[in-house]
Design an enzyme around this catalytic site. Structure first.
Site, mmCIF file in Angstrom:
data_model
loop_
_atom_site.group_PDB
_atom_site.id
_atom_site.type_symbol
_atom_site.label_atom_id
_atom_site.label_comp_id
_atom_site.label_asym_id
_atom_site.label_seq_id
_atom_site.Cartn_x
_atom_site.Cartn_y
_atom_site.Cartn_z
ATOM 1 C CD GLU A 186 -3.000 -0.905 0.129
ATOM 2 O OE1 GLU A 186 -3.298 0.245 -0.223
ATOM 3 O OE2 GLU A 186 -3.502 -1.926 -0.376
ATOM 4 C CB SER A 466 -48.779 -37.555 29.465
ATOM 5 O OG SER A 466 -49.984 -38.111 28.973
#
Length: 881
Positions: A186, A466
């Protein structure tokens, strides 16, 4: 005259030039002053922004750390799942933290440095052996034995997605290869320029002219940082001008190391929906699921390449472009001497090695995270959770979560295929809790576990069928004078007419009535008629109170059908209820949250275990026994085709009307799990609790480690054999019967077939009933498995010795033996109690008479001159005259 004009004209030219020079000078001065003033303004803006800048970071969430302990049960596949969640890599030899190696069943792990809620633990190597699914020979790096060793906690996402997200790194933590590669690619003059690089601009212009297009920019790293912090990305000359000025100012005030650090934390490197990925620290986890300091050169090259355009080079959407860009960066790395030619060749041949797009999800566990947010909201605001960078430590166990997800998604698909159910029509949810701590180990709210939609584990209120029945039987067992496990319950048709004229007539699943059945078997077989009759005898309000004490806060209708499950609850609420039973009646509030700290791991707030005793331990244990019977002999027995018989599992099926909901709730000694199956449109599934939810529950439990052996009964519980009528079968007079646990407060009716007079009750009353005292702990007793053979042998040996003593005593007294009349037992327990009291009083009278006679004999012998030591020591029973 003409000559005079010419002289004036010549004289006027220098004057005008001078005036223009003065004007230009003044203009330059004014422009310089304006520029200086503008730079002062920019300088103030720059320093205020940078000096006061704080990153807005979402809260980071961590799973519970895996703690390796000597003797801990752990399978190799579970261990590997934990390593995968931590992104630990398997290597032939350890070279850095975050790696593990295995040779046979011997493991070595290099733990990463990590800040836990209770402090930092440095990187360290541990070794251990995994033999027969048990950890042994746990040793530290120096060979010292360890009782336990804690790994770091897996990062499992962030909270409140959207907006900017990053994981900032300090300059000291930046890998040198990353810093040097960034500079080489860069801004090669970064270390020497003052913010703007004329040589870099010239080099970019030449490259662009040669290419005929813009292929290279002249901006320095400093300029790019200024752009990322202060400006948008729309190109303009004015923005470029401001970038240059502020870059110079930044170089005046800040060191190169700080500028590079901020650029590494600020550069945009990807997007996930509304979530923007900023900085190399987060990008490392996003693309590779690894910390930044563990990346290899080709992975660093890819991230550096993405800085040029993360969207254009997206490795998931455009893998060819990304690979080409990565290799270009590798070329630069070789040219600059950052890697060798051999490394360059090896790394260019490697694939991208990015994680799957799904694995990079910001919130991979949406069901669990939803509950976590509920627990956090009373203490932290939305803004704090979204921007303060908090560290949230949770209870989620990655290996348990993974197996739960696989069991739910795979189990639902298999049921659809095997039973001819429409594909993708079933939905499912599951919750797993640690019994003792209440920790939520795993939660799945959708058969697509990572889908952040409707969370059925927390939000789907469905009738439980149940599953509610244990509360009815617990209410009965809390009345030991009236009910016990052997009490006969009438499973007969029942008809109730309400005030509005509606008639309630429940029926059993098999459409039959079974007559008189023991209480524990009525629960194990899930008989509706027996349960309804029992619940009505106990009273609806009493049953409702029991459900509340089990930890349920859901609405409970005041109608008889509540007794059979006309109650709507979520899987999370059901797990909360059953965990209380599994924990011996102690209700522990489920939790997902352990601790929260600030971004630096300091200022920690801990969230403690909260528990209260909702049910006494004795009836809770008796209920557990009945639920174990449900697993071995009742509706859950199919699970033992797969599960190990040496583990005490207990649980209950649940099926609602027209097979709309399939439930199973159950627990092992350590873990409670609840599974729900159904359809979102509430249509029929054709699945019962046994054929549906139980299959997924069994698969989950099969893969979990469990404590083998027997469940210790609490004090106040004793085991006794009873016949089919629930009558006590005294082992001194007969054999057989079913051995069941009973409360000490329970008084059983004796079985007539075991009639006989216990002539030596007074002897045991005098010296204490050792058997009764020893029976309380019953450490080796397991409900459902019968009495321990060794305990039975010891009991029979004591009985044999006692009978031998009684025989010798009878011979010494020369009392003629006569055949006793069969003992007639009273018809009620109250009569039996009174009769026993009268008998005990008579035996005490005889004992007192014998002691008196003993004293008279001793006194007579002393008067006759017999030495006392030669007198018979009548204190022992077998020597009484």
């Amino acid at each position: 005259m003409a000559s005079t004009k010419r002289r004036r004209s010549k004289a006027s030219k220098p004057g005008r030039l001078h005036r223009w020079m003065v004007r230009l000078g003044l203009l330059a001065l004014v422009g310089g002053l304006v520029l200086v003033g503008y730079m002062v303004y920019l300088d103030v803006q720059l320093r205020e922004r940078l000096d006061s800048r704080q990153y807005q970071l979402p809260a980071r969430v961590f799973a519970r750390p895996l703690v390796l302990r000597e003797g801990m049960v752990m399978r190799p596949d579970e261990l590997q799942t934990e390593f995968e969640a931590l992104n630990y890599r398997e290597q032939a030899t350890l070279s850095e933290p975050g790696q593990w190696t295995r040779e046979g069943m011997d493991y070595r792990v290099w733990r990463r440095d990590f800040v836990h809620a209770d402090g930092r633990e440095p990187a360290q190597v541990v070794s251990f052996r995994l033999r027969n699914d048990e950890i042994s020979n746990l040793r530290g790096e120096g060979g010292e034995r360890l009782k336990e060793f804690r790994l770091d906690a897996a990062n499992i996402g962030t909270l409140l997605g959207g907006g900017d997200d990053r994981n900032p790194v300090r300059f000291a933590d930046i890998p040198p290869l990353l810093a040097n590669t960034l500079i080489a690619v860069e801004d090669q003059d970064f270390l020497y320029h003052f913010g703007v690089s004329p040589r870099g601009i010239a080099r970019a212009m030449v490259a662009n002219v040669k290419a005929g297009e813009v292929v290279q920019g002249g901006s320095t790293i400093t300029q790019q940082l200024v752009k990322n912090i202060f400006f948008d990305h729309k190109p303009s000359l004015w923005r470029k001008f401001n970038e240059a000025l502020m870059a110079v100012l930044m170089e005046l005030h800040y060191e190169k190391g700080y500028i590079l650090q901020e650029y590494i934390n600020e550069v945009w490197l990807g997007q996930q929906g509304s979530r923007a990925i900023y900085g190399f620290g987060l990008a490392s986890e996003f693309y590779f699921q690894k910390p930044l300091d563990t990346l290899e050169p080709h992975q660093i090259a890819l991230l550096v390449g993405l800085a040029k355009g993360a969207s254009y080079y997206n490795p998931w959407r455009n893998p060819e472009r990304a690979l080409e860009r990565r290799n270009t960066v590798l070329d630069v790395m070789q040219e600059q001497g950052l890697i060798t030619a051999e490394q360059h060749r090896v790394y260019k041949d490697k694939p991208l090695e990015v994680a799957s797009a799904g694995a990079a999800a910001q919130n991979p566990y949406p069901a669990f995270t939803e509950r976590l947010l509920e627990e956090l909201r009373p203490y932290y605001s939305y803004e704090e959770l979204r921007t303060s960078g908090l560290r949230v430590y949770t209870t989620l166990a990655p290996s348990v979560q993974k197996l739960a997800e696989d069991a739910v998604s795979g189990g639902a698909a298999k049921l659809e295929k095997d039973r001819g159910i429409q594909a993708d029509s079933l939905q499912a949810a599951t919750v797993l809790l640690d019994n003792h701590s209440g920790d939520v180990l795993a939660m799945v709210g959708d058969r697509r576990p990572h889908y952040p939609g409707f969370n059925r584990a927390l939000e789907a209120r469905r009738q439980v069928g149940s599953l509610i029945k244990p509360a009815v039987y617990l209410t009965a067992l809390e009345r030991p004078f009236d009910y016990n496990l052997a009490t006969l319950i009438d499973d007969a048709p029942i008809r109730i007419e309400g005030d509005n004229g509606e008639v309630w007539m429940p029926s059993n699943f098999d459409k039959k009535a079974h007559g008189q059945v023991p209480l524990y078997m009525a629960l194990a077989k899930s008989y509706n008629l027996a349960t309804a009759r029992l619940g009505l005898d106990l009273g609806l309000q009493n049953v409702r109170q029991t459900i509340r004490r089990l930890g349920v806060q859901a609405d409970l209708p005041r109608v008889p059908s509540m007794l059979l499950g006309a109650v709507e609850m979520t899987p999370y609420e059901v797990a909360n209820m059953y965990q209380t039973i599994a924990n011996g009646g102690e209700h522990v509030e489920p939790r997902t949250l352990l601790a929260v700290s600030n971004a630096d791991g300091e200022q920690v707030q801990h969230f403690r275990r909260r528990a209260n005793r909702g049910v006494d331990a004795v009836p809770a244990y008796l209920l557990r026994f009945a639920l174990e019977k449900a697993m071995r002999e009742g509706t859950g027995r199919s699970a033992y085709r797969i599960l190990p018989g040496s583990v005490s599992f207990a649980g209950k099926t649940g099926t609602t009307n027209d097979y709309r909901d399939s439930w199973f709730a159950g627990f092992s000694p350590g873990v409670t799990a609840v599974v729900w199956l159904g359809r979102d449109d509430n249509e029929r599934t054709s699945l019962t609790g046994s054929t549906g939810a139980l299959t997924i529950w069994t698969e989950i439990m099969r893969q979990l480690p469990h404590r083998h052996g027997r469940i210790q009964a609490p004090r106040g519980v004793e085991y006794k054999p009873v016949n089919a009528r629930g009558q006590y079968m005294n082992p001194e007079y007969c054999r057989g019967g079913t051995e069941l646990p009973f409360s000490y407060e329970t008084r059983l009716q004796p079985a007539p077939e075991c009639a006989g007079r216990d002539r030596w009750r007074w002897f045991r009353d005098l010296f204490g009933d050792d058997e009764r005292q020893e029976a309380a702990p019953r450490e080796e007793m397991t409900p459902g498995w019968g009495i321990d053979p060794r305990e039975r042998q010891r009991r029979e040996e004591r009985e044999r010795q006692l009978q031998e003593q009684l025989r010798r005593d009878d011979e010494m007294q020369q009392v003629p033996q006569t055949e006793e009349e069969p003992l007639q037992f009273p018809q009620t327990e109250e009569d039996l109690y009174l009769q026993e009291e009268r008998r005990a009083e008579e035996e005490r009278r005889i004992l007192e008479e014998r002691r008196r006679r003993n004293e008279e004999i001793m006194r007579e012998r002393r008067q006759q001159g017999v030495p006392v030591e030669e007198a018979q020591p009548w204190e022992e029973e077998d020597q009484w005259p």
